[in-house]
Scaffold this motif. Structure first.
Motif, PDB file in Angstrom:
ATOM      1  N   VAL A 477       0.839  -1.203   0.000  1.00 22.66           N
ATOM      2  CA  VAL A 477       0.000   0.000   0.000  1.00 22.66           C
ATOM      3  C   VAL A 477       0.872   1.251   0.000  1.00 22.66           C
ATOM      4  N   LEU A 478       1.894   1.262   0.826  1.00 21.19           N
ATOM      5  CA  LEU A 478       2.793   2.419   0.898  1.00 21.19           C
ATOM      6  C   LEU A 478       3.528   2.631  -0.420  1.00 21.19           C
ATOM      7  N   ASN A 479       3.815   1.537  -1.111  1.00 17.78           N
ATOM      8  CA  ASN A 479       4.492   1.664  -2.398  1.00 17.78           C
ATOM      9  C   ASN A 479       3.586   2.327  -3.429  1.00 17.78           C
ATOM     10  N   VAL A 480       2.290   1.992  -3.386  1.00 15.14           N
ATOM     11  CA  VAL A 480       1.329   2.650  -4.274  1.00 15.14           C
ATOM     12  C   VAL A 480       1.239   4.138  -3.958  1.00 15.14           C
ATOM     13  N   HIS A 489      11.228   6.701  -2.766  1.00 18.32           N
ATOM     14  CA  HIS A 489      11.406   5.769  -1.653  1.00 18.32           C
ATOM     15  C   HIS A 489      10.190   5.847  -0.731  1.00 18.32           C
ATOM     16  N   ILE A 490      10.019   4.801   0.098  1.00 17.60           N
ATOM     17  CA  ILE A 490       8.879   4.720   1.013  1.00 17.60           C
ATOM     18  C   ILE A 490       9.295   5.212   2.391  1.00 17.60           C
ATOM     19  N   GLU A 496      12.734   4.756   6.558  1.00 19.28           N
ATOM     20  CA  GLU A 496      12.665   4.462   5.135  1.00 19.28           C
ATOM     21  C   GLU A 496      12.715   2.958   4.936  1.00 19.28           C
ATOM     22  N   ILE A 497      11.768   2.440   4.150  1.00 23.99           N
ATOM     23  CA  ILE A 497      11.712   1.007   3.877  1.00 23.99           C
ATOM     24  C   ILE A 497      12.749   0.645   2.828  1.00 23.99           C
ATOM     25  N   HIS A 498      13.528  -0.381   3.108  1.00 20.36           N
ATOM     26  CA  HIS A 498      14.571  -0.809   2.181  1.00 20.36           C
ATOM     27  C   HIS A 498      13.948  -1.336   0.894  1.00 20.36           C
ATOM     28  N   GLU A 499      14.625  -1.079  -0.216  1.00 18.96           N
ATOM     29  CA  GLU A 499      14.133  -1.495  -1.529  1.00 18.96           C
ATOM     30  C   GLU A 499      13.978  -3.006  -1.616  1.00 18.96           C
ATOM     31  N   PHE A 500      14.833  -3.745  -0.924  1.00 22.42           N
ATOM     32  CA  PHE A 500      14.765  -5.205  -0.947  1.00 22.42           C
ATOM     33  C   PHE A 500      13.435  -5.695  -0.356  1.00 22.42           C
TER      34      PHE A 500
END
Length: 602
Positions: A477-480, A489-490, A496-500
């Motif tokens: 949801v946060l990515n959307v 970035h989120i 901050e949420i890691h890209e992985f």
């Protein structure tokens, strides 16, 4: 000759076949014999007597021999000075087994040995415990050389499911014979803490059969590796570094030194919550009880384990929609609490335990020394905050949606308090539990879509529940939201949420929908006349390890039941575990990068 010299001489003469290893193999053989004899006595013997196992000549020889060998093994354990817990545990267990057997020989049949279920006695119980202890002692080095950790996790669950299947096929487990498909379906549903049933649990299984189901639920909820690792730390002399790595990763522990403490905390937390839950359920039955005190006790224990492990199994044919308890809102309240606690996950429990412990120690120092409060940053981890926030969001959203959607359906005619209580329970139970307090076939179609969504999301990571997990859902949801806002970035809760993590979340969402869609498609090809919506609902329930059903599973063909078995198993294992299990080696880091290109996405 000293013990150490004797041990060395045996090692020198026989190599790996030292006296200590010979004793270990004999004990493993003896405990296996005790287990087989106990299973036969309970499941196949026509003699329904609590003394039948004791009077078995093979059991009367092997049981005291096993007790003595536990003492002998402790004597020849040369490293007891360095690992006293193993030495003391074996000594105490050997003495306890001898005392129990002598008490039975001298005292005869007493109240201690009266049956709990069928002709199940403390001697049967000890036989089962001994086989668990000895398998926990086995080194998994050879298994590690064959399977990677993810595959080992999958194989352990498959082994328990198969063992549970044969236990449920025993004549004394059922009131009437069931097919192999129905037995493995029930075993898979119990171990994978799902709750879908191909046959009625209340009428087709005996009290002993229901005890087996409860045991499978408990093992599946806590985890096979957690249980064996827990016993292994007390009864196993050494553990290799690779074994400790697997256990550490499985428990999400940061250090190796904290593994034992983490295992003890998990086991204690589980049993304390289940015990308190059973007491509260038993108390709530005073409002609208079942039949007798003994039946209420069995009901309370079974449903406490089933609720905390998010299994959804019930000993009533109509589940919690039984006319005697369907309006017992206190019962629903406590079961809902157990479901929520079980779905939060062990990392959240351990983090909250550390936080509460720190606050208690500060209060202790405050009253003794007047120590001022010092705020410690990071006591509540980011994972805990995110999981709790998402859980509350889903519960509130689900409750409000169901309250309005069901006002003219299953909640029609109820007052505001009853509507709110039922809506709350109906928003909790799809989070991989599967209890139903209303007739599922009467639920409005829009509500079914809401429930399917809740089943798909499921519980939290490293919990007793299934689904894609709350963390995966909130990251998606946060990515959307990130894309809508045009950020790269989120960000949430000043982190901050890691890209992985984002990539993993996307993979889990895609693969989960692919698996559910494939399962629905196959079942529709086989039993399409049952209705597409009912089939899709059942597949969401199976993959999310929920157990809610629109009265479809018992009427499916054998082939469709096997599809649901696969969905339950895949849902319990988790997408990432499945992905890691398919890895054939370590990814190689390359020193080149191809030119980047943009793809048109609209």
């Amino acid at each position: 000759m000293k013990v150490n010299d004797l041990e060395f001489s045996f090692r020198h003469k026989w190599g790996e076949w030292s006296l200590f290893s010979i004793i270990q193999r004999i004990i493993l053989l003896c405990t296996t014999i005790l287990f087989i004899v106990s299973v036969y006595d309970i499941g196949y013997s026509s003699v329904h007597d609590t003394s039948s196992l004791y009077h078995n000549s093979l059991f009367r020889v092997v049981f005291p021999v096993t007790a003595i060998l536990y003492l002998v093994r402790s004597v020849f354990y040369i490293d007891r000075q360095l690992n006293r817990k193993v030495f003391i545990a074996n000594i105490l267990l050997g003495i306890f087994l001898i005392l129990i057997f002598m008490y039975r020989v001298i005292g005869g049949e007493t109240i201690v040995f009266k049956p709990l279920f069928h002709n199940f006695t403390i001697l049967h119980f000890l036989s089962f415990i001994l086989i668990i202890l000895e398998f926990s002692r086995l080194k998994i080095e050879s298994a590690i050389n064959i399977f990677n950790p993810a595959q080992l996790f999958i194989v352990s669950f498959a082994f328990i499911i198969l063992a549970g299947t044969f236990l449920l096929l025993m004549p004394e487990s059922t009131t009437s014979d069931i097919t192999f498909t129905d037995a493995i379906f029930t075993s898979t549903s119990a171990v994978c803490v799902t709750g879908l049933t191909a046959v009625d649990t209340a009428t087709r299984f005996t009290p002993f059969g229901r005890l087996i189901i409860m045991g499978l639920i408990q093992v599946g909820g806590i985890g096979v590796m957690t249980i064996t690792s827990f016993f292994g730390f007390f009864f196993k002399e050494t553990s290799s570094f690779r074994e400790q790595m697997i256990i550490r990763d499985y428990l999400s522990e940061d250090t190796y030194s904290g593994i034992l403490r983490t295992l003890i905390k998990i086991i204690l937390i589980v049993f304390i919550i289940e015990l308190v839950g059973a007491l509260m359920i038993f108390y709530s039955l005073y409002i609208t009880g079942l039949h007798s005190v003994s039946e209420n006790i069995r009901f309370s224990v079974f449903h406490s384990v089933s609720a905390f492990c998010n299994a959804g199994f019930s000993t009533l044919s109509d589940n919690l929609n039984d006319i005697r308890i369907r309006q017992n809102y206190m019962l629903q309240f406590w079961i809902a609490n157990l479901i929520i606690l079980g779905g939060l996950g062990f990392p959240v429990f351990l983090n909250l335990y550390s936080y509460i412990k720190a606050q208690f120690l500060w209060l202790k120092d405050y009253f003794r020394f007047g120590k001022p409060y010092e705020h410690r940053v990071g006591m509540i981890t980011f994972h805990t905050k995110l999981v709790v926030l998402t859980t509350v969001l889903l519960l509130v959203t689900g409750t409000v949606s169901i309250f309005f959607l069901e006002s003219d359906a299953t909640l029609k005619g109820a007052d505001f308090g009853q509507k709110l209580a039922t809506s709350w329970f109906m928003s909790v139970t799809p989070r991989t539990a599967g209890f139903n307090a209303v007739n599922m076939e009467m639920i409005a179609r829009p509500t079914l879509l809401v429930i399917m969504f809740l089943m798909w999301v499921g519980a939290s990571p490293v919990s007793t529940g299934g689904g894609i997990k709350t963390s995966t859902f909130i990251i998606s949801v946060l990515n959307v939201i990130r894309l809508i806002r045009g950020k790269n970035h989120i960000e949430i809760l000043r982190r901050e949420i890691h890209e992985f993590s984002v990539n993993k979340a996307f993979a889990i969402v895609f693969i989960s929908l692919l698996i559910i869609g494939t399962g629905s498609f196959i079942i529709f090809l086989i039993d399409g006349e049952k209705g597409l919506l009912r089939i899709v609902f059942e597949c969401f329930s199976a993959f999310g390890t929920v157990g809610l059903s629109i009265n479809l599973t018992p009427f499916l063909s054998v082939s469709s039941k096997w599809v649901l078995i696969a969905l339950m198993f895949l849902g319990r294992m988790g997408i990432m575990t499945l992905m890691f299990s398919m890895s054939v080696g370590t990814a190689k880091n390359v020193r080149y990068r191809y030119p980047k290109e943009n793809i048109i996405i609209t």
